[in-house]
Design a protein around this motif. Structure first.
Motif, PDB file in Angstrom:
ATOM      1  N   ASN A  49     -16.601-101.799  38.040  1.00  0.00           N
ATOM      2  CA  ASN A  49     -16.400-102.894  39.006  1.00  0.00           C
ATOM      3  C   ASN A  49     -17.661-103.741  39.130  1.00  0.00           C
ATOM      4  N   PHE A  50     -18.812-103.056  39.178  1.00  0.00           N
ATOM      5  CA  PHE A  50     -20.081-103.783  39.264  1.00  0.00           C
ATOM      6  C   PHE A  50     -20.295-104.651  38.031  1.00  0.00           C
ATOM      7  N   ARG A  51     -19.992-104.098  36.865  1.00  0.00           N
ATOM      8  CA  ARG A  51     -20.125-104.867  35.619  1.00  0.00           C
ATOM      9  C   ARG A  51     -19.227-106.100  35.638  1.00  0.00           C
ATOM     10  N   GLU A  52     -17.977-105.902  36.029  1.00  0.00           N
ATOM     11  CA  GLU A  52     -17.032-107.026  36.083  1.00  0.00           C
ATOM     12  C   GLU A  52     -17.497-108.081  37.087  1.00  0.00           C
ATOM     13  N   GLU A  53     -17.916-107.624  38.247  1.00  0.00           N
ATOM     14  CA  GLU A  53     -18.379-108.560  39.283  1.00  0.00           C
ATOM     15  C   GLU A  53     -19.613-109.315  38.806  1.00  0.00           C
TER      16      GLU A  53
END
Length: 140
Positions: A49-53
């Protein structure tokens, strides 16, 4: 009950307790494995999720930067075009001024030549008048 039986009973109780402890340890180990597995899954999901965000934020920032740069280029080009037009206007005015000055120079030179001719004529007439005055004084 003799001592051997007491020891045997005691050993039996210890054995039972050890079996229970072994079972508890085995259950704790399984729970720990499950907790660790769940933690890994949650951590990996949070990391994804952090990577996508971060990727979305970076792409958004990149898009805004490109738009800002394009707007800056357009504004700069517009200003340069305005300056170029003003420069061309000034250049044309200077060309007009130079041609006007050249025309005025020619006219002034022509007028000076006419004045020189007229002055020469005035000098000739004045010289003739002096000659006539001298002649008249002789006659008198």
């Amino acid at each position: 009950m003799n001592n051997e039986e007491k020891i045997y009973d005691l050993l039996e109780k210890v054995y039972i307790e050890l079996q229970e402890t072994k079972k508890d340890l085995h259950d704790f180990k399984e729970e720990s494995k499950n907790d660790l597995s769940n933690f890994r899954q949650e951590f990996n999901q949070d990391l994804e999720n952090f990577r996508e965000e971060t990727k979305d934020n970076f792409q958004s920032f990149r898009k805004e930067a490109r738009e800002d740069l394009a707007a800056f280029r357009e504004e700069t080009n517009r200003r340069f075009d305005t300056l170029e037009n003003k420069f061309d206007t000034l250049e044309n005015k200077l060309d007009d001024l130079e041609s006007n000055n050249a025309s005025r120079h020619i006219v002034m030179n022509s007028n000076i030549e006419k004045i020189k001719k007229n002055m020469s004529t005035v000098e000739e007439v004045t010289a003739k008048n002096w000659t006539d005055i001298i002649e008249l004084k002789k006659i008198k």
